[in-house]
Design a protein around this motif. Sequence first.
Motif, mmCIF file in Angstrom:
data_model
loop_
_atom_site.group_PDB
_atom_site.id
_atom_site.type_symbol
_atom_site.label_atom_id
_atom_site.label_comp_id
_atom_site.label_asym_id
_atom_site.label_seq_id
_atom_site.Cartn_x
_atom_site.Cartn_y
_atom_site.Cartn_z
ATOM 1 N N VAL A 181 0.841 -1.202 0.000
ATOM 2 C CA VAL A 181 0.000 0.000 0.000
ATOM 3 C C VAL A 181 0.876 1.253 0.000
ATOM 4 N N VAL A 182 1.885 1.265 0.851
ATOM 5 C CA VAL A 182 2.770 2.424 0.939
ATOM 6 C C VAL A 182 3.532 2.611 -0.377
ATOM 7 N N LEU A 183 4.059 1.532 -0.924
ATOM 8 C CA LEU A 183 4.803 1.636 -2.180
ATOM 9 C C LEU A 183 3.901 2.108 -3.324
ATOM 10 N N ASN A 184 2.671 1.635 -3.328
ATOM 11 C CA ASN A 184 1.721 2.044 -4.365
ATOM 12 C C ASN A 184 1.434 3.545 -4.283
ATOM 13 N N ARG A 185 1.252 4.036 -3.070
ATOM 14 C CA ARG A 185 1.053 5.483 -2.883
ATOM 15 C C ARG A 185 2.280 6.262 -3.328
ATOM 16 N N ASP A 186 3.445 5.756 -2.956
ATOM 17 C CA ASP A 186 4.687 6.428 -3.338
ATOM 18 C C ASP A 186 4.858 6.437 -4.854
ATOM 19 N N LEU A 187 4.453 5.352 -5.504
ATOM 20 C CA LEU A 187 4.542 5.272 -6.954
ATOM 21 C C LEU A 187 3.704 6.377 -7.597
ATOM 22 N N SER A 188 2.499 6.578 -7.098
ATOM 23 C CA SER A 188 1.644 7.625 -7.676
ATOM 24 C C SER A 188 2.197 9.018 -7.373
ATOM 25 N N VAL A 189 2.828 9.194 -6.216
ATOM 26 C CA VAL A 189 3.446 10.485 -5.890
ATOM 27 C C VAL A 189 4.597 10.774 -6.849
ATOM 28 N N VAL A 190 5.423 9.770 -7.106
ATOM 29 C CA VAL A 190 6.555 9.965 -8.017
ATOM 30 C C VAL A 190 6.049 10.237 -9.434
ATOM 31 N N GLU A 191 5.004 9.534 -9.855
ATOM 32 C CA GLU A 191 4.451 9.758 -11.197
ATOM 33 C C GLU A 191 3.982 11.204 -11.377
ATOM 34 N N LYS A 192 3.452 11.798 -10.326
ATOM 35 C CA LYS A 192 2.926 13.167 -10.396
ATOM 36 C C LYS A 192 3.963 14.225 -10.028
ATOM 37 N N SER A 193 5.131 13.803 -9.625
ATOM 38 C CA SER A 193 6.144 14.740 -9.136
ATOM 39 C C SER A 193 6.875 15.434 -10.284
ATOM 40 N N PRO A 194 7.542 16.524 -9.953
ATOM 41 C CA PRO A 194 8.276 17.261 -10.992
ATOM 42 C C PRO A 194 9.713 16.767 -11.190
ATOM 43 N N PHE A 195 10.001 15.505 -10.853
ATOM 44 C CA PHE A 195 11.351 14.980 -11.085
ATOM 45 C C PHE A 195 11.714 15.124 -12.553
ATOM 46 N N LYS A 196 12.944 15.446 -12.772
ATOM 47 C CA LYS A 196 13.411 15.567 -14.147
ATOM 48 C C LYS A 196 13.499 14.175 -14.789
ATOM 49 N N LEU A 197 14.009 13.217 -14.034
ATOM 50 C CA LEU A 197 14.140 11.836 -14.513
ATOM 51 C C LEU A 197 13.365 10.902 -13.574
ATOM 52 N N LYS A 198 12.146 10.624 -13.894
ATOM 53 C CA LYS A 198 11.282 9.801 -13.032
ATOM 54 C C LYS A 198 11.537 8.316 -13.174
ATOM 55 N N LYS A 199 11.928 7.897 -14.363
ATOM 56 C CA LYS A 199 11.998 6.470 -14.671
ATOM 57 C C LYS A 199 12.797 5.640 -13.648
ATOM 58 N N PRO A 200 13.990 6.079 -13.231
ATOM 59 C CA PRO A 200 14.731 5.256 -12.252
ATOM 60 C C PRO A 200 13.966 5.055 -10.941
ATOM 61 N N TYR A 201 13.279 6.093 -10.484
ATOM 62 C CA TYR A 201 12.505 5.986 -9.242
ATOM 63 C C TYR A 201 11.306 5.058 -9.429
ATOM 64 N N LEU A 202 10.637 5.219 -10.557
ATOM 65 C CA LEU A 202 9.481 4.371 -10.838
ATOM 66 C C LEU A 202 9.889 2.907 -10.931
ATOM 67 N N GLU A 203 11.005 2.652 -11.619
ATOM 68 C CA GLU A 203 11.461 1.270 -11.758
ATOM 69 C C GLU A 203 11.890 0.682 -10.421
ATOM 70 N N LEU A 204 12.536 1.485 -9.599
ATOM 71 C CA LEU A 204 12.945 1.004 -8.278
ATOM 72 C C LEU A 204 11.715 0.603 -7.460
#
Length: 128
Positions: free
Chosen positions: A23-46
């Motif tokens: 549940v926590v990881l799923n929430r974090d995944l959606s936060v990263v998807e909506k975040s202004p990170f320049k390079l999201k892919k490494p975080y999403l894959e992790l």
Amino acid sequence: MTRIPEQDRDIMEQAIYLPMVLVVLNRDLSVVEKSPFKLKKPYLELIEETMKAVQKELAKVKSYLKKHNLKVEEVKRDDAFTMFLFIYQGYEEHHNYFNPRIRNKVQELMLYYLLKKFKQVDVPLDKN
């Protein structure tokens, strides 16, 4: 006094904690998807790879519970405690868990699953 052997109780507790980790990881995944990170892919894959590892472990736990006729159910929750019903070989036991203890255990498991790749045995570098 509990009738449940420590090994089985540990596995039953994993049936509590691992879904919470997901549940926590799923929430974090959606936060990263909506975040202004320049390079999201490494975080999403992790996060996604970590979720796969947790799901694999949870599948093993569920299989063990089913094979040994064990069940875990949440009975009641309040601000401080969550009560679970453990059914072990026909015996019913109620176990009360302090919510901060649950949160700490979930955090510990998240650290384990997120960092376990990095904690494996290091391969020595070739010095030539």
